[in-house]
Write an enzyme that holds these catalytic residues in place. Structure first.
Site, short mmCIF file in Angstrom:
data_model
loop_
_atom_site.label_atom_id
_atom_site.label_comp_id
_atom_site.label_asym_id
_atom_site.label_seq_id
_atom_site.Cartn_x
_atom_site.Cartn_y
_atom_site.Cartn_z
N HIS A 110 0.83 -1.21 0.00
CA HIS A 110 0.00 0.00 0.00
C HIS A 110 0.86 1.26 0.00
CE1 HIS A 110 0.84 0.86 4.26
NE2 HIS A 110 0.70 -0.45 4.47
N CYS A 138 3.02 -4.92 6.61
CA CYS A 138 2.77 -4.55 5.22
C CYS A 138 4.02 -4.00 4.54
CB CYS A 138 1.65 -3.52 5.13
SG CYS A 138 0.04 -4.16 5.66
#
Length: 197
Positions: free
Chosen positions: A157, A173
């Site tokens: 992301h 992440c």
């Protein structure tokens, strides 16, 4: 004895200087949320291999649906298109600790432009003061775009906090600059294969 000349400060310079001083606390790193660089006066071995081009063949048997390789050591993400006409290399943020790092093969199962965010149960235990939900926008930890992986809670992301790129700073992440995730988002599709090493 000579007099020193009076210092003249324009209103614009005063306001700019005052704003800069007031903004300093906002620029400070939060404890335990981002890797902080050590003393730059010491000799540090730099990672010169981080941004070198790689061939996809040692990592993937084919480029069906395209391929993403995330190297958590060099903190770089490599993308190859299915027809091999596009190769991209992006700097990334990676998980803060080894126990938050997951490696292996996965794939993109969902793509979201303007993602919302909720902390995982483990994040809430570590950080009970965090909000339950953050709407899409400039305060969203997922930035402008998110590629959801088949592993629960794992994403590639964007981030609005550009200080995190190139550092250990996430809860699992892989983060990219917003302009880079927007480009990667446009190049990938559901089914793009992903390998984290």
């Amino acid at each position: 004895m000579s007099k020193l000349p009076a210092l003249k400060v324009s209103r614009r310079a005063f306001v700019a200087g005052s704003t800069a001083v007031l903004a300093l606390p906002a620029l400070a790193q939060t404890d335990n949320t981002t890797e902080v660089e050590g003393d730059i006066s010491t000799v540090v071995r730099r990672n010169i291999s981080s941004f070198r081009s790689l061939n996809w063949e040692p990592y993937f048997s084919n480029l069906s649906n395209g391929a993403i390789l995330v190297d958590t050591t060099s903190r770089a993400l490599h993308f190859w298109s299915e027809d091999q006409s596009v190769y991209k290399l992006y700097p990334t943020s990676v998980p803060l600790t080894e126990d938050l790092t997951r490696r292996g093969r996965t794939s993109i199962i969902r793509k979201v432009e303007g993602p919302s965010w909720s902390p995982t149960p483990a994040m809430k235990v570590r950080n009970p003061e965090w909000p339950e939900f953050v709407e899409p926008g400039p305060n969203n930890p997922l930035g402008t775009h998110a590629l959801y992986l088949s592993w629960q809670y794992y994403r590639i992301h964007g981030t609005h906090d550009t200080r995190k790129i190139g550092r250990r700073s996430s809860n699992g992440c892989i983060g990219l600059y917003n302009e880079h995730i927007a480009e990667l988002y446009s190049l990938t599709k559901v089914g793009t294969q992903v390998l984290l090493i």
